[in-house]
Design an enzyme around this catalytic site. Sequence first.
Site, PDB file in Angstrom:
ATOM      1  N   ARG A 172       2.645 -10.051  -8.489  1.00  0.00           N
ATOM      2  CA  ARG A 172       3.727  -8.799  -8.401  1.00  0.00           C
ATOM      3  C   ARG A 172       4.951  -9.270  -8.980  1.00  0.00           C
ATOM      4  NH1 ARG A 172       5.214  -4.500  -5.138  1.00  0.00           N
ATOM      5  NH2 ARG A 172       7.630  -4.411  -5.309  1.00  0.00           N
ATOM      6  N   GLU A 175      -5.326   6.767  -1.965  1.00  0.00           N
ATOM      7  CA  GLU A 175      -5.888   5.635  -2.139  1.00  0.00           C
ATOM      8  C   GLU A 175      -5.590   4.830  -1.043  1.00  0.00           C
ATOM      9  OE1 GLU A 175      -4.433   3.774  -5.869  1.00  0.00           O
ATOM     10  OE2 GLU A 175      -5.620   5.033  -7.039  1.00  0.00           O
ATOM     11  N   ARG A 177      -0.645  -7.436  -4.719  1.00  0.00           N
ATOM     12  CA  ARG A 177      -1.177  -6.632  -5.974  1.00  0.00           C
ATOM     13  C   ARG A 177      -0.955  -7.754  -7.175  1.00  0.00           C
ATOM     14  NH1 ARG A 177       2.831  -1.362  -7.080  1.00  0.00           N
ATOM     15  NH2 ARG A 177       1.431  -1.132  -8.852  1.00  0.00           N
ATOM     16  N   PHE A 223      -7.249  -0.629  -9.143  1.00  0.00           N
ATOM     17  CA  PHE A 223      -6.872   1.045  -8.961  1.00  0.00           C
ATOM     18  C   PHE A 223      -6.249   1.576  -9.987  1.00  0.00           C
ATOM     19  CE2 PHE A 223      -3.813  -1.433  -6.118  1.00  0.00           C
ATOM     20  CZ  PHE A 223      -2.600  -1.266  -6.938  1.00  0.00           C
ATOM     21  N   GLU A 238      -5.507  -4.986  -6.245  1.00  0.00           N
ATOM     22  CA  GLU A 238      -5.082  -5.490  -5.122  1.00  0.00           C
ATOM     23  C   GLU A 238      -5.865  -6.495  -4.668  1.00  0.00           C
ATOM     24  OE1 GLU A 238      -1.850  -3.965  -3.448  1.00  0.00           O
ATOM     25  OE2 GLU A 238      -2.083  -4.896  -1.717  1.00  0.00           O
ATOM     26  N   LYS A 258      -3.917   2.180   0.813  1.00  0.00           N
ATOM     27  CA  LYS A 258      -2.679   1.336   0.587  1.00  0.00           C
ATOM     28  C   LYS A 258      -3.106  -0.158   1.474  1.00  0.00           C
ATOM     29  CE  LYS A 258       2.203   0.305   1.041  1.00  0.00           C
ATOM     30  NZ  LYS A 258       1.915  -0.824   0.186  1.00  0.00           N
ATOM     31  N   LYS A 278       3.860   6.589  -0.859  1.00  0.00           N
ATOM     32  CA  LYS A 278       3.259   5.716   0.091  1.00  0.00           C
ATOM     33  C   LYS A 278       3.396   6.652   1.386  1.00  0.00           C
ATOM     34  CE  LYS A 278       6.764   2.298  -0.159  1.00  0.00           C
ATOM     35  NZ  LYS A 278       7.201   0.865  -0.804  1.00  0.00           N
TER      36      LYS A 278
END
Lengths: 245, 535
Positions: free
Chosen positions: B248, B226, B233, B317, B277, B228, B395
């Site tokens: 977040r 996906e 978030r 997501f 996000e 980033k 990541k």
Amino acid sequence: MFSAKIRSEVLKEITDVISTLVDEAKFNLAADSLTVRAVDPAHVAMVDMTIGKDAFEDFKADEGELGLDLDKIKEVLRLARAGDVISLEHDEDRNRLVVRVGNITRHMALVDTAGMSDPKVPNLDLPAKLVVRTDELRQGIKASESVSDHIALLATPDGFEMVSEGDADSVRLDLPKDLLDELQSKEKVRSLFPLDYFSNMVKALSSAKTVTIFLGNDYPVRIEFGLAGDAGNATFLLAPRIESE
Amino acid sequence: MPAWSRPHTPLKALVEVARALAATRSRLKKREILVEFLSGVKDIEVAPAVLLLTGRVLPESQDRTLNLGWVTVSRALEASGQATLLAEELSILRVYGAFQEIARVQGKDSVKKRQGLLQALLAQASDAEKDLLLRAISREMRIGVNEGILLQALADASGADLSVVRRANMFLGDLGQTAHLALTDGADALAAQELRLFTPVKLMMAEVAEDLEEVLREHTDGTALEFKLDGARIQIHRKGAAIRVFSRRLTDVTESLPEVVSWTQTFRGEDLLVEGEVVALGEGDRPLPFQDLMRRFRRVHDVEDLVKRIPLRLYVFDALVLSGTLLIDDPYERRWERLAEAVPKAFLVPRLVRPTLDDGQAFFEEALDAGHEGLVAKDLQSPYTPGKRGKRWLKVKPSDTLDVAILAAEWGHGRRQGWLSNYHLGVREETGGFAMIGKTFKGLTDQEFQEMTDRLLELKVQENRYVVTVKPRIVVEVAYNEIQRSSHYKAGYALRFARITRVRDDKSWEDVDTLPGLEARYQKQFERKGKLRDT
């Protein structure tokens, strides 16, 4: 039960003294007096105040306590005109203070006193005692404010001194014995204090012409003064700065 | 003595425990120390003690922060020549209360007030207590107690399975509360914790991967890549018509993000909790810097104006709840299927499933070209584990480079025997010396190893066992994926996945990057991660 009438300038004096240290305070009520004891959030200074019923135009109270937001009292005081008498009444059913000034009625929510403890007044043995005119103190503070953040208070057998020493400049107020109403100091004592606290305390005094200062060596200072004529009295305690070696 | 009539636990007891915890490297021993201590304090002290020991100080579920900057802390320390009137022994509760009070301060003179409160606290602390408090404020306890060990200790203390404790903690979203529940109400109460909508859940986090090859090696059951996104978030909760959005940091940001609320109204799936996000869009729909996005998060008044000036885009997501059903134990692949049924395609994050290395690489470039940070790779079979950082999510970010000096080198083993092949890397300190920030044996060819060995031996200052210390004269460019805090190196930082990309013979030791520069880069990473105070 609490119901009282008080001249606005007396209420202002009381409020000013307490609000030098705290924004909210617990007022302890008794049949013939009202007392407040509060310590500032940094625990550097304390006020201990007793206002007798004679300071009021009218005073009726049972044992109890009221938590007040002092900023709100100040808002009310700004509405008062010279010589106005302000009436205060505790509405117990709705737990609020009903304040009347002129034709205005303000309902004031009370502050929860559960978290407010009565600080213990430390027992201090202070060797020097002197009585000094309030306006002389003010003059000394004014002289110090641009020089340093601290002020030293000294008592000697011959007089009282206030000294501020900055990086470059210094300033000193000398009050020999004959300019003081009273002086008892067998030897020289000296303590250093944060100027902002000391200054705010002295500025809060409005009716006291003189104050009594008790002083020691690197020890807290006790400042006693009258309020509302002599119907009330209060004590400020201020902790010293300890100079590192 | 009954628990309620015991005196409060003094702070110095916590200092002793911290000392004991720091003194052992054994996780088992740490668990034992924690269990013994937490079982011995009063019920109301459990959460405050846990928050202090883990350097959290305030409950994680609380919106407020301490807001104590370095300047305020150092001023409070300098002013500690100020005596106080009331001498009282500090207790854990008094400290907790003081921190709460500091967090509550707002409005005019708030910096000064916070300093005053901190000063009063420090004035009553012994040197050892002061040290503990300062470490807690800086969130660096350095006693080797992380959430993992603490949760294990709570499992030991309550008799509950670790998985039960972990699950309760993710639903409660606050380690202090979890500890309190574990020690006062026990295993059954922990087991009874369930996900509640409108209570923010800690997010699942990704580990850093060196590159896409590592991703494909790790995710043997298949992976989904996906974008980033260079945004912030959020988690969106919906029950009936009510919608709340959390950041977040678990702060409620619903009022600041009205468009997210209205978009969420178009989702199917009734009661839901989805994660995504928000990205702030600038000209040409390129993501705006993080600071601009944070202005949206902080704004509560006149939101309308900012909605126009800083438009947002939402990318969803993951789904933790859809149609009122908890999905966190379902594999990612299944969660995504459900998510795609509920959320309009326009709000789904761009992704690529089961890519080849080449496709993945192209997708990575695509993400960077679009102005985003890189990719997150998700193991198709992974459950959603809130609050946990692991390799199920990886990541992949473009690496950054630093010029560092080689301070020393270790003799290699096996294939690299006979070469100085593991290099100690250092940056320049302000004081003139060098500070080590990592080691690497990656990046050089066999021939280069040989040449480097010869050069280093010429610069040798001393040699002990297998380490050769050299004059810091050789400069190399290293690529790294992340700068981490490290108690291992004196500098306090370490490079993640460092590898030599070039030997910089054109540069002298004076051109080496500095420690303050490294600190600045570290701080920047921090902001990226949304640790910026969004209150």
